[in-house]
Design a protein around this motif. Structure first.
Motif, PDB file in Angstrom:
ATOM      1  N   LYS A   5       0.844  -1.186   0.000  1.00 37.14           N
ATOM      2  CA  LYS A   5       0.000   0.000   0.000  1.00 37.14           C
ATOM      3  C   LYS A   5       0.879   1.235   0.000  1.00 37.14           C
ATOM      4  O   LYS A   5       2.001   1.225   0.483  1.00 37.14           O
ATOM      5  N   ASN A   6       0.340   2.314  -0.561  1.00 38.88           N
ATOM      6  CA  ASN A   6       1.013   3.603  -0.569  1.00 38.88           C
ATOM      7  C   ASN A   6       2.383   3.571  -1.228  1.00 38.88           C
ATOM      8  O   ASN A   6       3.328   4.192  -0.755  1.00 38.88           O
ATOM      9  N   SER A   8       4.734   4.830  -4.033  1.00 33.83           N
ATOM     10  CA  SER A   8       4.792   5.996  -4.908  1.00 33.83           C
ATOM     11  C   SER A   8       5.544   5.658  -6.190  1.00 33.83           C
ATOM     12  O   SER A   8       6.227   4.625  -6.279  1.00 33.83           O
ATOM     13  N   LYS A  41      -2.225   5.873 -10.825  1.00 31.81           N
ATOM     14  CA  LYS A  41      -2.240   4.779  -9.855  1.00 31.81           C
ATOM     15  C   LYS A  41      -0.997   3.920 -10.061  1.00 31.81           C
ATOM     16  O   LYS A  41      -0.684   3.512 -11.177  1.00 31.81           O
TER      17      LYS A  41
END
Length: 122
Positions: A5-6, A8, A41
């Protein structure tokens, strides 16, 4: 597969050679200039990041590799390619494969992005 998750874009590019990082960032800037309202995304499992147009949905994705970066269009076989910059990426997909920033001029890439948005709207 456990999905992180998260993650970048910088996280995804961290272990790549500087030329690949520069090329991916250059392509990212071209895509975002062509579609300023796009939602970005990051896909850690596919090792790429994609762009969704607010009305038309998924348009393209950037996939860094060992020495090149691909700008992938899922419905690339339906897109005009007067500059001949698209290469096959499966039965219906096509990619612009970049070895360095500016390998192909930004206006040629923008024309393919614009055509992809138009195609999704048909």
């Amino acid at each position: 597969m456990t999905q992180q998750k998260n993650v970048s874009v910088d996280d995804l590019l961290r272990d790549h050679h500087s030329e690949v990082v520069d090329t991916a960032r250059w392509l990212r800037a071209v895509v975002l200039a062509a579609m300023p309202d796009a939602r970005e995304k990051v896909w850690p499992g596919w090792h790429g990041f994609g762009y969704h147009h607010p009305q038309m949905g998924y348009i393209c994705g950037i996939f860094p590799r060992a020495r090149t970066v691909s700008l992938f269009f899922e419905h690339g076989t339906h897109l005009p390619d007067p500059a001949k910059i698209l290469t096959p990426s499966g039965r219906r997909g096509r990619s612009v494969v970049m070895e360095r920033p500016g390998h192909y001029p930004a206006d040629q890439i923008t024309a393919v992005i614009d055509a992809a948005v138009d195609h999704r709207g048909e």
